[in-house]
Design a protein around this motif. Structure first.
Motif, PDB file in Angstrom:
ATOM      1  N   LEU A   1       0.827  -1.205   0.000  1.00 19.64           N
ATOM      2  CA  LEU A   1       0.000   0.000   0.000  1.00 19.64           C
ATOM      3  C   LEU A   1       0.864   1.259   0.000  1.00 19.64           C
ATOM      4  O   LEU A   1       0.548   2.245  -0.675  1.00 19.64           O
ATOM      5  CB  LEU A   1      -0.927  -0.001   1.223  1.00 19.64           C
ATOM      6  CG  LEU A   1      -1.948  -1.140   1.316  1.00 19.64           C
ATOM      7  CD1 LEU A   1      -2.829  -0.958   2.549  1.00 19.64           C
ATOM      8  CD2 LEU A   1      -2.789  -1.247   0.054  1.00 19.64           C
ATOM      9  N   LEU A   2       1.964   1.206   0.744  1.00 13.06           N
ATOM     10  CA  LEU A   2       2.853   2.361   0.827  1.00 13.06           C
ATOM     11  C   LEU A   2       3.519   2.654  -0.516  1.00 13.06           C
ATOM     12  O   LEU A   2       3.550   3.800  -0.984  1.00 13.06           O
ATOM     13  CB  LEU A   2       3.898   2.107   1.905  1.00 13.06           C
ATOM     14  CG  LEU A   2       4.872   3.238   2.247  1.00 13.06           C
ATOM     15  CD1 LEU A   2       4.116   4.472   2.703  1.00 13.06           C
ATOM     16  CD2 LEU A   2       5.844   2.782   3.323  1.00 13.06           C
ATOM     17  N   LEU A   3       4.040   1.617  -1.159  1.00 15.45           N
ATOM     18  CA  LEU A   3       4.716   1.812  -2.442  1.00 15.45           C
ATOM     19  C   LEU A   3       3.729   2.152  -3.552  1.00 15.45           C
ATOM     20  O   LEU A   3       4.056   2.920  -4.466  1.00 15.45           O
ATOM     21  CB  LEU A   3       5.526   0.561  -2.799  1.00 15.45           C
ATOM     22  CG  LEU A   3       6.683   0.234  -1.842  1.00 15.45           C
ATOM     23  CD1 LEU A   3       7.458  -0.972  -2.329  1.00 15.45           C
ATOM     24  CD2 LEU A   3       7.599   1.437  -1.661  1.00 15.45           C
ATOM     25  N   ASN A   4       2.526   1.584  -3.487  1.00 17.82           N
ATOM     26  CA  ASN A   4       1.501   1.962  -4.464  1.00 17.82           C
ATOM     27  C   ASN A   4       1.160   3.441  -4.344  1.00 17.82           C
ATOM     28  O   ASN A   4       0.971   4.139  -5.350  1.00 17.82           O
ATOM     29  CB  ASN A   4       0.233   1.125  -4.262  1.00 17.82           C
ATOM     30  CG  ASN A   4       0.342  -0.256  -4.875  1.00 17.82           C
ATOM     31  OD1 ASN A   4       1.312  -0.566  -5.562  1.00 17.82           O
ATOM     32  ND2 ASN A   4      -0.647  -1.095  -4.617  1.00 17.82           N
ATOM     33  N   ALA A   5       1.072   3.920  -3.094  1.00 17.65           N
ATOM     34  CA  ALA A   5       0.782   5.332  -2.872  1.00 17.65           C
ATOM     35  C   ALA A   5       1.901   6.204  -3.441  1.00 17.65           C
ATOM     36  O   ALA A   5       1.646   7.247  -4.061  1.00 17.65           O
ATOM     37  CB  ALA A   5       0.597   5.604  -1.378  1.00 17.65           C
ATOM     38  N   SER A   6       3.129   5.780  -3.239  1.00 14.81           N
ATOM     39  CA  SER A   6       4.271   6.511  -3.782  1.00 14.81           C
ATOM     40  C   SER A   6       4.220   6.538  -5.308  1.00 14.81           C
ATOM     41  O   SER A   6       4.429   7.586  -5.939  1.00 14.81           O
ATOM     42  CB  SER A   6       5.582   5.871  -3.311  1.00 14.81           C
ATOM     43  OG  SER A   6       6.698   6.510  -3.883  1.00 14.81           O
ATOM     44  N   ASP A   7       3.927   5.401  -5.917  1.00 16.91           N
ATOM     45  CA  ASP A   7       3.840   5.323  -7.380  1.00 16.91           C
ATOM     46  C   ASP A   7       2.736   6.227  -7.919  1.00 16.91           C
ATOM     47  O   ASP A   7       2.869   6.819  -8.998  1.00 16.91           O
ATOM     48  CB  ASP A   7       3.581   3.880  -7.825  1.00 16.91           C
ATOM     49  CG  ASP A   7       4.785   2.976  -7.617  1.00 16.91           C
ATOM     50  OD1 ASP A   7       5.899   3.511  -7.425  1.00 16.91           O
ATOM     51  OD2 ASP A   7       4.612   1.746  -7.630  1.00 16.91           O
ATOM     52  N   ALA A   8       1.622   6.332  -7.169  1.00 20.64           N
ATOM     53  CA  ALA A   8       0.490   7.141  -7.623  1.00 20.64           C
ATOM     54  C   ALA A   8       0.829   8.623  -7.678  1.00 20.64           C
ATOM     55  O   ALA A   8       0.121   9.410  -8.320  1.00 20.64           O
ATOM     56  CB  ALA A   8      -0.714   6.919  -6.708  1.00 20.64           C
ATOM     57  N   MET A   9       1.914   9.009  -7.008  1.00 15.76           N
ATOM     58  CA  MET A   9       2.308  10.416  -6.993  1.00 15.76           C
ATOM     59  C   MET A   9       3.539  10.670  -7.856  1.00 15.76           C
ATOM     60  O   MET A   9       4.108  11.770  -7.834  1.00 15.76           O
ATOM     61  CB  MET A   9       2.579  10.863  -5.547  1.00 15.76           C
ATOM     62  CG  MET A   9       1.348  10.784  -4.658  1.00 15.76           C
ATOM     63  SD  MET A   9       1.641  11.405  -2.980  1.00 15.76           S
ATOM     64  CE  MET A   9       2.732  10.121  -2.346  1.00 15.76           C
TER      65      MET A   9
END
Length: 204
Positions: A75-83
């Protein structure tokens, strides 16, 4: 190719959801801090700021520590990728833990990324659905499998402002049976995963 990928999904789900893994009592706040600490260097490279709001005296949960940390990491890395393509506002992630309903705790990861439409929430957890150019769309599907094996649920909501929030809720207290789910993303032994599965795991 599609048939090969479908077979990979079936085998991955079998590996993640097979029975027989014992569980332990763990502090979800502590597990979250460990994941954040391990991810800081990559997040800093992506110019992402992480803030945590971890509720004090959070009751312990019963589960597989490595599996739950894998979900948090995803979830953390997905959030980073989304930005990744955001330049007109700060790239910020808020990780929050709190008491949910009676005998449950909740963890949420909120970002300021591109977000998604109201109709896209359920599709995010479908196998092969992904917004990443180099991803296969398996990570969230397997993460939901892991959370459900902990008698919990994983969901996503669009923010009122920019971005999205991914959350999971799991029960606290003693377990009456061994937890299901035996694998962790990227950590399946070569003896149990085929060469195709090992290739796909690199792009979850």
């Amino acid at each position: 190719m599609q048939s090969e990928a479908s077979e990979v999904i079936k085998r991955l789900r079998a590996l993640f959801c097979k029975k027989g893994v014992t569980c332990e009592s763990l502090d979800l706040n502590e597990a979250t801090r460990e994941v954040v600490a391990l991810s800081l260097s990559e997040l800093e490279r992506n110019q992402v700021m992480v803030r945590t709001e971890l509720t004090g005296e959070l009751p312990p949960v019963q589960g597989d520590r490595v599996q739950l940390q894998q979900v948090i990491l995803n979830l953390l890395l997905n959030a980073s990728d989304a930005m990744g393509g955001i330049d007109d506002r700060p790239r910020q992630i808020l990780i929050r833990t709190e008491r949910d309903e009676e005998n449950r705790v909740q963890l949420s990861v909120r970002d300021t990324g591109v977000g998604f439409g109201p109709q896209g929430a359920d599709r995010l957890f479908d196998a092969f659905y992904t917004t990443k150019s180099n991803g296969m769309g398996i990570g969230l599907s397997v993460s939901r499998c892991i959370i459900e094996s902990h008698r919990g649920r994983l969901w996503a909501t669009p923010n009122d402002g920019p971005g999205a929030t991914f959350s999971f809720s799991i029960p606290t207290g003693p377990r009456t049976a061994a937890i299901t789910g035996a694998g962790t993303l990227g950590a399946i032994r070569p003896s149990t995963a085929t060469a195709a599965e090992q290739r796909h795991l690199k792009n979850l």
